[in-house]
Design an enzyme around this catalytic site. Structure first.
Site, PDB file in Angstrom:
ATOM      1  N   GLY A 351       0.661  -1.344  -0.294  1.00 55.16           N
ATOM      2  CA  GLY A 351       0.002  -0.025   0.462  1.00 55.16           C
ATOM      3  C   GLY A 351       1.049   0.709   0.232  1.00 55.16           C
ATOM      4  O   GLY A 351       0.262   2.243  -0.730  1.00 55.16           O
ATOM      5  N   PHE A 352       1.789   1.062   0.281  1.00 49.59           N
ATOM      6  CA  PHE A 352       2.819   2.108   0.371  1.00 49.59           C
ATOM      7  C   PHE A 352       3.856   2.660  -0.835  1.00 49.59           C
ATOM      8  O   PHE A 352       4.202   3.522  -1.166  1.00 49.59           O
ATOM      9  CB  PHE A 352       4.077   2.261   1.350  1.00 49.59           C
ATOM     10  CG  PHE A 352       4.488   0.829   1.317  1.00 49.59           C
ATOM     11  CD1 PHE A 352       5.597   1.137   0.300  1.00 49.59           C
ATOM     12  CD2 PHE A 352       4.722  -0.687   2.018  1.00 49.59           C
ATOM     13  CE1 PHE A 352       6.298  -0.449   0.364  1.00 49.59           C
ATOM     14  CE2 PHE A 352       5.505  -1.395   1.947  1.00 49.59           C
ATOM     15  CZ  PHE A 352       6.065  -1.321   0.962  1.00 49.59           C
ATOM     16  N   VAL A 355       9.611  -1.510  -3.844  1.00 45.76           N
ATOM     17  CA  VAL A 355      10.548  -1.300  -2.614  1.00 45.76           C
ATOM     18  C   VAL A 355      11.894  -1.398  -4.279  1.00 45.76           C
ATOM     19  O   VAL A 355      11.736  -3.050  -4.878  1.00 45.76           O
ATOM     20  CB  VAL A 355      10.780  -1.655  -1.624  1.00 45.76           C
ATOM     21  CG1 VAL A 355      12.201  -1.876  -1.316  1.00 45.76           C
ATOM     22  CG2 VAL A 355       9.948  -1.161  -0.674  1.00 45.76           C
ATOM     23  N   ASP A 466       3.171  -1.402  13.573  1.00 42.85           N
ATOM     24  CA  ASP A 466       3.455  -2.097  12.517  1.00 42.85           C
ATOM     25  C   ASP A 466       3.821  -3.818  13.338  1.00 42.85           C
ATOM     26  O   ASP A 466       5.122  -4.164  12.055  1.00 42.85           O
ATOM     27  CB  ASP A 466       3.695  -1.830  11.583  1.00 42.85           C
ATOM     28  CG  ASP A 466       2.823  -2.493  10.668  1.00 42.85           C
ATOM     29  OD1 ASP A 466       1.136  -3.059  10.852  1.00 42.85           O
ATOM     30  OD2 ASP A 466       2.598  -2.443   9.497  1.00 42.85           O
TER      31      ASP A 466
END
Length: 668
Positions: A351-352, A355, A466
């Site tokens: 969701g971020f 990478v 988290d």
């Protein structure tokens, strides 16, 4: 006749040798003919100046005498006395603003693998800094203040052993003939001379600094009593290391002399430093005057453009960046490192954003670049959080944040690359490689150590919010490191958290967090409990089933214990190759950390004591089950345990709980 010819040839060779003919001794009066071992961005100029770093490139440079030096007596292992002197100059393109400094080093190898530039001075990285196995001695001339290394200021001389936290340091200066202290500015651009001497009989280290033409002061700047025999090997290399950051800086060495069991030879006829600025006044008059009007027009236009861009993109450099900013990378370098952010370099996505793996140009440092997408739900706020929090953290069980980059709407974080990936890929989806129990327990212990550091040893309390297997990364030695601080929050010790927004991952959320929105170290402990069960059982905290009756991992583990066989919950991939008592400890601790009432969960300090076997975990008889979920008896044995250890562990037992809210409310 033949004998005379031999003599003449010998004299000829000596005249062109960069070092003296004595054993383990050499002298460089300039480096035109110097046979040095160079790497990084170091080079020798035609004038004979050794330039470790320049203002054109951000990176690191090393220069070593090419031959090994004998430092120990082969019969008794004692360290020889040694003496060295060198002349250096540090020049910044921006006056009083400086890049990082330089260091004279004695090291077991000439090539320094894995070293970082910037404040690591091209010597160490976040993993090996301070490691006793480095066998490195150094004298640093440091021009940047680094709080993490305990620097006294941004203009000091320090003695370093195996790391950059100096064992002795003083602000730069020298004592004159009247014993009056005179300040020196290391980045003044003026040549200065350094003497480093070690007396093997008294085990005394002396470091002296002075302007080039002052002569050696009688009183040294630094004196330290230290036995170097555990540090130095039989033979070692001697040389220099330096690095630059965002401020363009030149690091020069003009001359260098070294000798064991004697005094280093004095330096003479050194090369001349280039002049500051440019000599071309007449050229300016000749060429510049006709273009003055054009220059003024360009300047005026640039100021207007700058003002407009600043108003339009004001967020590109905000106050938080000035206060907390770690190294800011160039977008071009990151683009090159990741080969244009191509899909082949993709490590993962969520969701971020995505990478990517990369290899930095020049330094060949492996990195992971977290590129936050425009539609990311995390966005700027979480990006700022990660910069502020993890940028100031240095711990062996926390993934190091090396720096960041912002380009228009793109947000990028640069981490040290963890070669073994995330923990979850070894637990789920039929992994090709699984971890044995010893490896898993090592990861658990590492994560516990990292959380304890975040909760109690940082300047601020850091709540991760988290904690889960996918946010635990493994390095090449399978050490567990906490990553992804995009949801983390920090607040001062002795204050209460203010956030009222529920964030995290289902199955790991503490009940009180879902009710109040406040994240605390205790809510991290709850997530840590779910993580413990996750690693030991090889199952996610919530697993959907065909009958729509989700499997709740903590309930299932509790039911196994209630049937008298908690080891039934162990990950089948482990087979029978595990330590039953250790596995039972982890499963039981997972249940204790999952208590609905936060006041009855252990702290991370206590969890470390349990995992290390310093304190025995109480019996699970304190737990009971009800229709509302996992609850705790009034007098099930844990109360007595808490009271008996409260003085040694600091475990607060404020009240005896009755039937609490459902444990499952935090995870469904």
């Amino acid at each position: 006749m033949f004998f005379n010819l031999v003599i003449l040839v010998a004299l000829f060779l000596v005249g062109f040798a960069p070092a003296s003919s004595e054993v383990d001794a050499f002298t460089y009066n300039g480096f035109q003919l110097g046979n040095l071992s160079l790497d990084g961005i170091a080079n020798v100029k035609s004038s004979g100046l050794l330039l470790l770093t320049d203002s054109e490139t951000q990176g690191q440079g090393h220069a070593f005498y090419p031959n090994l030096i004998h430092f120990k007596n082969s019969t008794n292992g004692t360290i020889f006395s040694f003496s060295t002197t060198f002349v250096f100059a540090i020049r910044s393109d921006y006056g009083i603003l400086s890049g990082h400094g330089l260091v004279f080093i004695i090291a077991p190898q000439r090539r320094i693998e894995g070293a970082l530039a910037y404040h690591y001075l091209g010597l160490f990285n976040s993993t090996n800094n301070g490691d006793r196995s480095n066998h490195v001695f150094g004298v640093e001339l440091d021009t940047i203040y680094s709080e993490e290394f305990g620097d006294i200021n941004d203009n000091h001389v320090g003695i370093d052993i195996n790391g950059l936290r100096s064992v002795a340091a003083e602000k730069a200066g020298y004592f004159d003939d009247t014993d009056l202290f005179n300040n020196l500015t290391l980045i003044s651009g003026q040549p200065m001379q350094v003497w480093v001497e070690y007396d093997g009989s008294t085990q005394q280290i002396n470091v002296t600094v002075a302007p080039l033409h002052v002569g050696k002061p009688v009183r040294p700047l630094l004196s330290l009593k230290c036995d170097l025999s555990p540090i130095l090997d039989q033979t070692m290399y001697v040389g220099f290391s330096s690095s630059t950051g965002s401020v363009p800086t030149h690091h020069y060495i003009l001359g260098w002399s070294f000798k064991t069991n004697g005094k280093a030879q004095e330096l003479s006829q050194l090369p001349i430093l280039p002049r500051f600025g440019h000599k071309g006044t007449s050229r300016f008059v000749k060429i510049g005057l006709p273009l003055i009007s054009l220059v003024l027009l360009i300047v005026a236009t640039s100021m207007v453009v700058y003002y407009v861009r600043r108003k339009k993109y004001e967020e590109l450099l905000e106050d938080w960046e000035r206060e907390y900013r770690p190294q800011r990378f160039k977008y071009k370098d990151l683009y090159t490192a990741t080969k244009g952010f191509r899909e082949k370099e993709l490590l993962g996505a969520g969701g971020f954003g995505k990478v990517y793996k990369g290899v930095m140009p020049i330094t060949n440092l492996e990195i992971a670049v977290k590129k936050i997408s425009h539609e990311s739900k995390q966005g700027m706020k979480e990006f700022v959080s990660e910069i502020v929090i993890i940028g100031s953290i240095q711990h062996r069980n926390v993934v190091p944040l090396l720096g960041y980059c912002r380009r228009k709407g793109e947000l990028l974080l640069v981490y040290e690359y963890m070669s073994s990936g995330s923990l979850d890929k070894y637990l789920y989806d039929r992994p090709r490689v699984t971890l044995n129990w010893t490896q898993r327990f090592k990861v658990i212990r590492g994560v516990a150590s990292g959380l304890f550091f975040l909760h109690e040893e940082c300047d601020h309390i850091v709540v991760h919010r988290d904690i889960k297997a996918s946010n635990v990364l493994l390095d090449g030695e399978l050490n567990g490191r906490l990553g992804d601080f995009g949801l983390a929050r920090l607040y001062s010790h002795g204050t209460n958290p203010q956030s009222t927004r529920v964030v995290g991952t289902l199955g790991y959320l503490a009940p009180e967090h879902t009710r109040t929105g406040r994240a605390t170290p205790s809510s991290d402990v709850f997530s840590f409990g779910a993580f413990l069960l996750e690693v030991a059982c090889g199952r996610r905290p919530i697993e959907p089933r065909k009958d729509d009756d989700d499997l709740i991992l903590v309930d299932w583990v509790y039911s196994c214990w209630n049937r008298g066989n908690i080891l039934e919950a162990v990950d089948p991939n482990l087979g029978v190759d595990f330590v039953p008592g250790q596995v039972e400890l982890v499963l039981s601790l997972g249940l204790f950390c999952s208590r609905p009432d936060p006041s009855f969960r252990p702290t991370m300090r206590q969890n470390l004591l349990f995992l290390d076997g310093v304190v025995a975990l109480p019996e699970l008889s304190a737990l009971s089950a009800s229709s509302s979920g996992l609850t705790f008896d009034d007098h099930g044995g844990f109360d007595d345990f808490v009271n008996s250890y409260s003085s040694s562990l600091g475990y607060t037992h404020s009240r005896s709980p009755s039937v609490t809210d459902s444990f499952l409310s935090g995870g469904r």
